[in-house]
Design a protein around this motif. Structure first.
Motif, PDB file in Angstrom:
ATOM      1  N   PHE A   1      79.966  54.110  50.464  1.00  0.00           N
ATOM      2  CA  PHE A   1      78.681  54.550  51.007  1.00  0.00           C
ATOM      3  C   PHE A   1      77.507  53.763  50.433  1.00  0.00           C
ATOM      4  CE2 PHE A   1      81.626  58.212  50.846  1.00  0.00           C
ATOM      5  CZ  PHE A   1      81.847  58.322  52.215  1.00  0.00           C
TER       6      PHE A   1
ATOM      7  N   ASP B   1      74.130  55.928  51.003  1.00  0.00           N
ATOM      8  CA  ASP B   1      73.664  55.972  52.389  1.00  0.00           C
ATOM      9  C   ASP B   1      74.741  56.608  53.262  1.00  0.00           C
ATOM     10  OD1 ASP B   1      72.557  55.627  54.837  1.00  0.00           O
ATOM     11  OD2 ASP B   1      72.565  53.435  54.809  1.00  0.00           O
TER      12      ASP B   1
ATOM     13  N   SER C   1      73.958  57.727  56.400  1.00  0.00           N
ATOM     14  CA  SER C   1      73.415  57.728  57.759  1.00  0.00           C
ATOM     15  C   SER C   1      74.348  57.076  58.770  1.00  0.00           C
ATOM     16  CB  SER C   1      72.057  57.007  57.770  1.00  0.00           C
ATOM     17  OG  SER C   1      72.217  55.647  57.335  1.00  0.00           O
ATOM     18  N   HIS C   2      75.302  56.261  58.297  1.00  0.00           N
ATOM     19  CA  HIS C   2      76.206  55.568  59.217  1.00  0.00           C
ATOM     20  C   HIS C   2      77.568  56.258  59.312  1.00  0.00           C
ATOM     21  CE1 HIS C   2      73.390  52.211  59.402  1.00  0.00           C
ATOM     22  NE2 HIS C   2      73.304  52.267  58.088  1.00  0.00           N
TER      23      HIS C   2
ATOM     24  N   HIS D   1      74.980  66.415  54.795  1.00  0.00           N
ATOM     25  CA  HIS D   1      74.971  65.380  53.766  1.00  0.00           C
ATOM     26  C   HIS D   1      74.899  65.978  52.369  1.00  0.00           C
ATOM     27  CE1 HIS D   1      73.490  61.950  56.625  1.00  0.00           C
ATOM     28  NE2 HIS D   1      74.536  62.618  57.091  1.00  0.00           N
TER      29      HIS D   1
ATOM     30  N   SER E   1      75.537  49.810  50.788  1.00  0.00           N
ATOM     31  CA  SER E   1      74.930  49.114  51.922  1.00  0.00           C
ATOM     32  C   SER E   1      76.014  48.702  52.921  1.00  0.00           C
ATOM     33  CB  SER E   1      74.195  47.861  51.442  1.00  0.00           C
ATOM     34  OG  SER E   1      73.783  47.086  52.547  1.00  0.00           O
TER      35      SER E   1
END
Length: 651
Positions: A54, A2, A4-5, A11, A56
């Motif tokens: 990367f 992930d 996105s944060h 990406h 949770s």
């Protein structure tokens, strides 16, 4: 994974780069969108470790989530082994001090006691640099005060050259006079400056005793002194015998205060810690020969969300990286990460086997508890001091906000001062206070480039323009910087920041800008800000009375604000203004001293530009060059004995 944060823009490209990272030992460097280094880490399997960031966000600590939110890029350095990765990580952290790493606070400034055993008449003094120069070093100590106190005690016991009162120029002057100074009469110095007062062998014995005392071997010293006392008494030298008796009693009294252990007679460091709300203090007990010879607390920053193991690991690697002495035994309050690798590194560095243990019972555990209790006490003291200073700062900033009708508390305050003598060597300083406390890493100094003579107003306009052109460039509001920006804008004498770190710091804008002066200075600073589009920054002048007993605040086209004597804002403004003046005058004196030396050496035959620079670097002032011996002058790189003799005769 992930992403996105994070702050990663592409990406797909990032994931492809991450896929190519090898599963080998090495070091990884996380960077933000501006290329600024955020964090340095190591791993025996780089790819797996980097991918773990990367997953949770819920599985990450708050500190790691903040780090991940700023990650935009990375670099890796593959190493041959985990030990190489550890060494590289330590060096990179020390060099760059990334904001998300656990850092030993002010690790570059911890003082040591230096004994120059490599000199004919050794000195004992405090230093902040450990060099491979043949001298002996003891420490580090947590504060300069503890070093000065130790030096005072040592000088009273062993009468070596007073560390600060007997510089080389004074030593050589008394050698020429053939008469010792008052310290000899006070029995605070053996008088090595005057031939015949003490032999080199006797003086060397005193220096050896200093080293043994710092090593915890006071029993040996007492035995030797007692033998000398008895010999002096037999030879009817009662005054010397009484002097030796007093020294023995003083050493024994100090030794009594050192905790004597019952069974442990080896050299060891005991390390424990206390932590609370992101703050951490590590206490080190230095035990030598079964005696607790010293105890020092050290502060860590950036510990929020880190495990106890990570905390201790970071401390060990940073603390012992420059330590001149590493004992064979380390007693720790908790386990460290990769203890075998750290033990291997310590063995390689010290030249002997180093055992790392975490005792659970017995006398060693009691020592760890003693260190932990001291760490908790120190943490409470730091917390109380911080609360008191924070309350004072908030009160002063609140009062300043209300007086100046600011929209919020002025978190960052910058203050500027110009210094010159009749227009010569004109310089300016910029000091920074955040939350009411100085931030020396952000201080800047400027040589005035475009103004001739003593024109403080024009000089201030130039300096403000240069500073905020840098800000505009750093914020991406302009693509070029005019020639008015000089190289010295990036430098500060207070810290060892790299040019990259200095450039990045220009982007931090002040909530309040102070200038030393009245309406003319305020107008000049306001005009410079207006030209560059920084009109939102309030400018206030600080006007002092003839006896510096008043600090009035001057605003453009407004009546002065007279601060009350008991005003908390007055105390803060006075401190900021005087710090700016100190920083400016220090730089001005440095430039003037260099210019004096250069001009005085201009007309001396055989002293060209290279030799002048070397002499300036070696001695710093013309007086020091005059007082230097021919041998000292000849030892300067580029000098010859003939040139040294000619220079000495001409000066």
């Amino acid at each position: 994974m992930d992403l996105s944060h994070t702050a990663i823009r592409d990406h797909t490209a990032f994931l492809e780069r991450l896929r190519l990272v090898p599963d080998q030992p090495g070091v990884y460097l996380w960077k933000d969108a501006n290329g600024r280094l955020l964090y340095v880490g190591k791993s025996k399997r780089l790819r797996d470790r980097m991918r773990s960031y990367f997953g949770s966000p819920r599985s990450l600590s708050g500190k790691t989530r903040r780090l991940v939110s700023h990650i935009a890029d990375f670099d890796i350095i593959v190493t041959q082994s985990e030990l190489e990765a550890l060494l590289l990580e330590m060096n990179l952290i020390k060099q760059h001090r990334p904001s998300y790493n656990i850092l030993l606070k002010d690790d570059k400034t911890y003082p040591y006691i230096k004994v120059t055993v490599n000199e004919d008449w050794p000195r004992v003094f405090a230093t902040r640099q450990v060099l491979n120069d043949g001298a002996r070093y003891f420490g580090p100590y947590a504060s300069p005060g503890s070093v000065y106190q130790a030096l005072e005690v040592l000088n009273r016991l062993f009468a070596f050259r007073p560390p600060y009162e007997c510089k080389d120029d004074k030593f050589n002057r008394h050698r020429k006079l053939g008469k010792p100074c008052l310290y000899y009469q006070m029995r605070r110095c053996l008088g090595p400056c005057v031939p015949g007062l003490v032999t080199k062998e006797a003086y060397r014995q005193a220096i050896d005793a200093v080293c043994r005392f710092l090593e915890g071997k006071s029993d040996q010293i007492v035995r030797e002194l007692r033998a000398q006392m008895e010999q002096a008494a037999e030879q009817l030298e009662f005054e010397r015998a009484a002097y030796l008796r007093d020294r023995i009693q003083a050493i024994e009294k100090i030794s009594e205060r050192q905790q004597v252990l019952r069974t442990v007679d080896t050299d060891q460091d005991v390390i424990a810690f206390a932590r609370e709300e992101g703050s951490a203090v590590v206490q080190v007990l230095f035990i030598r020969g079964g005696k607790l010879i010293n105890a020092e607390p050290f502060t860590l920053q950036g510990t929020e969300g880190e495990s106890d193991e990570a905390l201790l690991t970071s401390f060990l690697t940073q603390f012992y990286q420059d330590a001149p002495n590493i004992p064979p035994n380390l007693l720790l309050a908790d386990h460290v990460e990769e203890p075998m690798i750290i033990a291997s590194w310590l063995q390689q560095k010290s030249g002997h086997r180093v055992e790392i243990t975490v005792p659970r019972r017995g006398e060693k555990r009691q020592l760890v508890e003693l260190a932990a209790n001291n760490a908790r006490q120190k943490l409470r003291e730091i917390r109380e001091q911080w609360l008191n200073s924070e309350q004072r700062a908030v009160a002063a900033l609140s009062e300043l906000r209300d007086l100046l009708e600011l929209p919020a508390l002025p978190h960052r305050i910058e203050c500027y001062d110009v210094s010159n003598i009749q227009g010569q060597h004109s310089v300016a300083s910029m000091v920074v206070f955040e939350r009411g406390s100085p931030r020396p890493a952000h201080y800047r100094r400027f040589k005035i480039k475009t103004v001739s003579g003593a024109n403080d107003v024009a000089s201030l306009h130039e300096v403000i323009g240069r500073r905020f052109r840098r800000a505009a460039e750093a914020l991406g509001e302009t693509q070029t910087v005019t020639g008015m920006v000089a190289d010295d804008d990036n430098k500060t004498s207070e810290t060892g920041n790299t040019d990259q770190q200095a450039l990045e710091s220009w982007a931090d804008l002040p909530d309040l800008l102070l200038v030393d002066g009245g309406q003319a200075q305020v107008a000049a600073a306001s005009a410079a800000l207006r030209d560059l589009g920084f009109t939102q920054i309030p400018v206030v002048g600080v006007a002092k009375g003839p006896d510096r007993n008043r600090f009035d605040l001057i605003r453009l086209d407004c009546e002065p604000l007279v601060l009350a004597r008991d005003s908390k804002a007055l105390a803060l403004i006075q401190r900021i203004d005087e710090e700016a003046h100190r920083f400016a005058i220090t730089y001005h004196r440095k430039l003037r001293s260099k210019a004096t030396l250069r001009s005085s050496l201009e007309d001396i035959p055989g002293i060209g530009p290279k030799r002048k620079r070397a002499l300036l670097k070696a001695f710093g002032s013309l007086d020091a060059v005059r007082q230097a011996s021919i041998d000292e002058l000849a030892a300067v790189p580029g000098m010859t004995r003939k040139a040294a003799e000619e220079l000495k005769s001409l000066l």
